[in-house]
Motif scaffolding. Structure first.
Motif, PDB file in Angstrom:
ATOM      1  N   UNK A 103     -17.102  11.301 -13.882  1.00 51.68           N
ATOM      2  CA  UNK A 103     -17.444   9.959 -13.864  1.00 51.68           C
ATOM      3  C   UNK A 103     -16.627   9.108 -12.905  1.00 51.68           C
ATOM      4  N   UNK A 104     -15.453   9.305 -12.280  1.00 52.29           N
ATOM      5  CA  UNK A 104     -14.892   8.942 -11.405  1.00 52.29           C
ATOM      6  C   UNK A 104     -15.443   9.488  -9.940  1.00 52.29           C
ATOM      7  N   UNK A 105     -15.729  10.581  -9.839  1.00 51.62           N
ATOM      8  CA  UNK A 105     -16.391  11.017  -8.766  1.00 51.62           C
ATOM      9  C   UNK A 105     -17.615  10.343  -8.632  1.00 51.62           C
ATOM     10  N   UNK A 106     -18.463  10.130  -9.394  1.00 51.05           N
ATOM     11  CA  UNK A 106     -19.753   9.723  -9.121  1.00 51.05           C
ATOM     12  C   UNK A 106     -19.450   8.036  -8.936  1.00 51.05           C
ATOM     13  N   UNK A 107     -18.417   7.344  -9.157  1.00 52.14           N
ATOM     14  CA  UNK A 107     -18.348   6.092  -8.920  1.00 52.14           C
ATOM     15  C   UNK A 107     -17.338   5.605  -7.927  1.00 52.14           C
ATOM     16  N   UNK A 108     -17.041   6.794  -7.066  1.00 48.60           N
ATOM     17  CA  UNK A 108     -16.221   6.770  -5.815  1.00 48.60           C
ATOM     18  C   UNK A 108     -16.605   5.299  -4.967  1.00 48.60           C
ATOM     19  N   UNK A 109     -15.680   4.727  -4.657  1.00 49.80           N
ATOM     20  CA  UNK A 109     -15.973   3.594  -3.739  1.00 49.80           C
ATOM     21  C   UNK A 109     -16.009   4.129  -2.318  1.00 49.80           C
ATOM     22  N   UNK A 110     -16.962   3.969  -1.659  1.00 51.41           N
ATOM     23  CA  UNK A 110     -17.067   4.244  -0.265  1.00 51.41           C
ATOM     24  C   UNK A 110     -17.184   3.003   0.698  1.00 51.41           C
ATOM     25  N   UNK A 111     -16.225   3.087   1.635  1.00 47.80           N
ATOM     26  CA  UNK A 111     -16.023   1.970   2.409  1.00 47.80           C
ATOM     27  C   UNK A 111     -17.073   1.884   3.533  1.00 47.80           C
ATOM     28  N   UNK A 112     -17.486   0.621   3.849  1.00 46.79           N
ATOM     29  CA  UNK A 112     -18.741   0.602   4.817  1.00 46.79           C
ATOM     30  C   UNK A 112     -17.921   0.581   6.147  1.00 46.79           C
ATOM     31  N   UNK A 113     -18.762   0.817   7.329  1.00 42.99           N
ATOM     32  CA  UNK A 113     -18.324   0.536   8.903  1.00 42.99           C
ATOM     33  C   UNK A 113     -17.265   1.415   8.983  1.00 42.99           C
ATOM     34  N   UNK A 114     -16.451   1.112  10.139  1.00 39.71           N
ATOM     35  CA  UNK A 114     -15.426   1.967  10.672  1.00 39.71           C
ATOM     36  C   UNK A 114     -14.104   1.082  10.776  1.00 39.71           C
ATOM     37  N   UNK A 115     -13.066   1.828  10.961  1.00 42.14           N
ATOM     38  CA  UNK A 115     -11.669   1.127  11.096  1.00 42.14           C
ATOM     39  C   UNK A 115     -11.872   0.351  12.474  1.00 42.14           C
ATOM     40  N   UNK A 116     -11.447  -0.751  12.493  1.00 43.12           N
ATOM     41  CA  UNK A 116     -11.314  -1.590  13.571  1.00 43.12           C
ATOM     42  C   UNK A 116     -10.521  -0.879  14.659  1.00 43.12           C
ATOM     43  N   UNK A 117     -10.495  -1.392  15.916  1.00 47.37           N
ATOM     44  CA  UNK A 117      -9.305  -1.044  16.884  1.00 47.37           C
ATOM     45  C   UNK A 117      -8.410  -1.976  16.847  1.00 47.37           C
ATOM     46  N   UNK A 118      -7.108  -1.207  16.790  1.00 45.94           N
ATOM     47  CA  UNK A 118      -5.892  -2.255  17.024  1.00 45.94           C
ATOM     48  C   UNK A 118      -6.077  -2.930  18.479  1.00 45.94           C
ATOM     49  N   UNK A 119      -6.456  -2.589  19.291  1.00 53.57           N
ATOM     50  CA  UNK A 119      -6.650  -3.362  20.688  1.00 53.57           C
ATOM     51  C   UNK A 119      -7.495  -4.568  20.496  1.00 53.57           C
ATOM     52  N   UNK A 120      -8.516  -4.421  19.773  1.00 50.78           N
ATOM     53  CA  UNK A 120      -9.570  -5.537  19.492  1.00 50.78           C
ATOM     54  C   UNK A 120      -9.555  -5.741  17.894  1.00 50.78           C
ATOM     55  N   UNK A 121      -8.479  -6.088  17.345  1.00 49.83           N
ATOM     56  CA  UNK A 121      -8.682  -6.472  15.562  1.00 49.83           C
ATOM     57  C   UNK A 121      -9.580  -7.734  15.305  1.00 49.83           C
TER      58      UNK A 121
ATOM     59  N   UNK B   9       7.176   4.934  -0.190  1.00 48.75           N
ATOM     60  CA  UNK B   9       6.157   5.625   0.593  1.00 48.75           C
ATOM     61  C   UNK B   9       5.366   4.729   1.274  1.00 48.75           C
ATOM     62  N   UNK B  10       4.798   5.232   2.588  1.00 50.52           N
ATOM     63  CA  UNK B  10       4.194   4.427   3.493  1.00 50.52           C
ATOM     64  C   UNK B  10       2.823   5.118   3.764  1.00 50.52           C
ATOM     65  N   UNK B  11       1.794   4.538   3.226  1.00 49.65           N
ATOM     66  CA  UNK B  11       0.519   5.099   3.276  1.00 49.65           C
ATOM     67  C   UNK B  11      -0.549   4.451   3.925  1.00 49.65           C
ATOM     68  N   UNK B  12      -1.658   4.945   4.287  1.00 50.88           N
ATOM     69  CA  UNK B  12      -2.814   4.433   4.874  1.00 50.88           C
ATOM     70  C   UNK B  12      -3.577   5.608   5.997  1.00 50.88           C
ATOM     71  N   UNK B  13      -4.741   5.204   6.483  1.00 50.12           N
ATOM     72  CA  UNK B  13      -5.608   6.131   7.327  1.00 50.12           C
ATOM     73  C   UNK B  13      -4.945   6.547   8.662  1.00 50.12           C
ATOM     74  N   UNK B  14      -5.279   7.462   9.115  1.00 47.92           N
ATOM     75  CA  UNK B  14      -4.744   7.787  10.430  1.00 47.92           C
ATOM     76  C   UNK B  14      -4.800   6.664  11.549  1.00 47.92           C
ATOM     77  N   UNK B  15      -3.883   6.506  12.355  1.00 46.06           N
ATOM     78  CA  UNK B  15      -3.850   5.163  13.322  1.00 46.06           C
ATOM     79  C   UNK B  15      -3.472   3.892  12.589  1.00 46.06           C
ATOM     80  N   UNK B  16      -2.976   4.119  11.429  1.00 44.74           N
ATOM     81  CA  UNK B  16      -3.006   2.539  10.889  1.00 44.74           C
ATOM     82  C   UNK B  16      -1.437   2.116  11.331  1.00 44.74           C
ATOM     83  N   UNK B  17      -0.693   2.943  11.896  1.00 47.14           N
ATOM     84  CA  UNK B  17       0.659   2.405  12.321  1.00 47.14           C
ATOM     85  C   UNK B  17       2.077   3.115  11.561  1.00 47.14           C
ATOM     86  N   UNK B  18       1.977   3.928  10.576  1.00 49.03           N
ATOM     87  CA  UNK B  18       2.811   4.159   9.523  1.00 49.03           C
ATOM     88  C   UNK B  18       3.932   4.955  10.373  1.00 49.03           C
ATOM     89  N   UNK B  19       3.337   6.076  11.242  1.00 49.80           N
ATOM     90  CA  UNK B  19       4.393   6.971  11.879  1.00 49.80           C
ATOM     91  C   UNK B  19       4.928   6.183  12.883  1.00 49.80           C
TER      92      UNK B  19
END
Length: 329
Positions: free
Chosen positions: A265-283, A46-56
Motif C-alpha cells: 500500500x505504501x509503495x502504491x501511494x508513494x508521493x512523487x514530487x513534481x518538477x526539478x530541484x531549483x538551482x542554488x544560483x537562482x533560487x 543526521x543531516x539529510x537531503x537530496x544531492x546538491x542540497x548543501x549538507x556536505x
C-alpha cells in the motif's frame, strides 16, 4: 542536559561561478544559506537531503575545510571561523572526518599501518614504537586482523577499507567526527556492520557524530536527531523518531514516502514530487520548495518562512506545517 559541542549559527557558504566559458561575469551559488543548529556532546545529528542540497558543504565548513562566507561555528565554545595557524592545527586533532568513498580516500601506495599512523606523524604524537602500538590497537578496535597492518588498500573489500578509514579518523582520539555518507558506497549487507561499529565506538569513546546522508533508513538507525536540508536551507529539525512519526514539512514527507518498504500500500501511494530541484544560483522567491509543493499557496511563493518551533525540540520552516501525514512511519 548535555552541553553543546557544536554550535552553528547563520552559516553561509557562497561560491562564485563563471557564467560561461567566454564570459568574465560571475554568479553567486548559495550552497549553504543561513543554516543554524547545535549538536550536544555525545550525540548524533543526521543531516539529510537530496544531492546538491548543501549538507556536505555544511560539514566541511564546520571542519574548516572551507572558509565560510559568513555566520558562526563554535566547537566547545571556540569560534572556529577565526582560527588560524597553531590553534587551528590543535583543533584538527579534535575534529576528524570519515569520507564517503573508501576506494578513493586511501592512498594505494601506502600500507594500512602507515595510512592509520599518518595523522600521528603529522601531529607529532608518540615515537615510532609507540605509534606502531597505537595503530595495532586501532586495527583491532575496528575489527581487522593484526596482519592487515602490512597490506595495501587494494587487498581489502569495501567494508574493510571503510574500517581502515574509521581507524584513521580515531587515531588522534578526536571528540567530534563527521561521517560523510559513510555507507553509501558499500553493499547493503555490509552497511549495518559499519553503522553498528560507529555506534559501538560512540558508546565506548563518548564520540559526537555529524552523519551526512541521503538514506533515511541509515539516519533512523544511527541518529538521535535529524535535520533536513533543501537547496541550502534547513527546512526541518527534530528528534529522529518524531521526524518519522510526525513529518511536518512537505519535503520531509516526500523523503519519508520514498523510503523502501515491504508494504504494498505504501509503495502504491508513494508521493512523487513534481518538477526539478531549483538551482542554488537562482533560487525561487519565498519558500524554495514551493514550486514542487502540492500544498503551496500564494504566500509560499512570496514570503520565505522562518524556522520555528512547533513542538518541544521540533522545528520547521513552513507557512502551513503538516498536522499529520499518511506517509508517517
Amino acid at each position: 542536559m548535555s552541553e553543546n559541542i557544536i554550535e552553528v549559527k547563520n552559516l553561509r557558504m557562497y561560491f562564485e561561478v563563471s557564467r560561461g566559458l567566454f564570459s568574465s561575469e560571475t554568479l553567486t551559488l548559495r550552497a549553504v544559506d543561513d543554516v543554524s543548529f547545535n549538536i550536544k556532546k555525545g550525540d548524533t545529528l543526521g543531516l539529510v537531503g537530496e544531492s546538491g542540497c548543501g549538507k556536505t558543504t555544511t560539514a566541511r565548513c564546520i571542519l574548516k575545510l572551507y572558509e565560510s562566507t559568513g555566520g558562526s561555528i563554535k566547537f566547545e565554545g571556540l569560534e572556529v571561523t577565526k582560527l588560524k595557524g597553531r590553534k587551528l592545527r590543535q583543533l584538527r586533532r579534535d575534529m576528524q572526518i570519515i569520507f564517503q568513498d573508501p576506494y578513493a580516500s586511501l592512498d594505494p601506495r601506502m600500507k594500512v599501518g602507515d595510512i592509520i599512523g599518518e595523522p600521528l606523524i603529522v601531529h607529532g604524537v608518540a615515537n615510532a614504537s609507540e605509534r606502531s602500538e597505537i595503530v595495532f590497537n586501532l586495527i583491532k578496535t575496528v575489527g581487522l586482523a593484526p596482519d592487515h597492518y602490512y597490506r595495501y588498500p587494494h587487498e581489502f573489500s569495501g567494508g574493510q577499507r571503510q574500517r581502515i578509514g574509521v581507524a584513521r579518523a580515531l587515531a588522534l582520539n578526536p571528540k567530534f567526527i563527521v561521517a560523510d555518507e559513510p555507507v553509501s558506497a558499500l553493499d547493503v549487507s555490509i552497511q549495518a556492520q559499519i553503522l553498528n561499529l560507529l555506534q559501538d565506538l560512540q558508546n565506548e569513546l563518548n564520540l559526537t557524530y555529524l552523519v551526512v546522508a541521503h538514506d533515511l533508513g541509515v539516519v533512523r538507525h544511527i541518529t538521535r536527531e535529524t535535520a533536513v536540508m533543501y537547496v541550502g536551507k534547513l527546512v526541518e529539525q527534530s528528534p529522529t523518531e518524531d521526524l518519522f512519526h510526525n513529518p511536518s514539512h512537505p519535503y520531509t514527507e516526500a523523503l519519508i514516502s520514498a523510503v523502501p518498504s515491504l508494504d504494498l500500500q505504501r509503495k502504491m501511494n508513494r508521493l512523487v514530487l513534481r518538477g526539478d530541484v531549483p538551482s542554488p544560483i537562482f533560487p525561487p522567491p519565498g519558500c524554495r520548495f514551493s514550486p514542487r509543493c502540492i500544498y503551496a499557496k500564494s504566500i509560499c511563493s512570496q514570503e520565505e518562512p522562518n524556522l520555528e518551533e512547533i513542538s518541544p525540540g521540533h522545528f520547521v520552516a513552513c507557512h502551513f506545517p503538516l498536522e499529520e501525514s499518511e506517509y508517517a512511519y
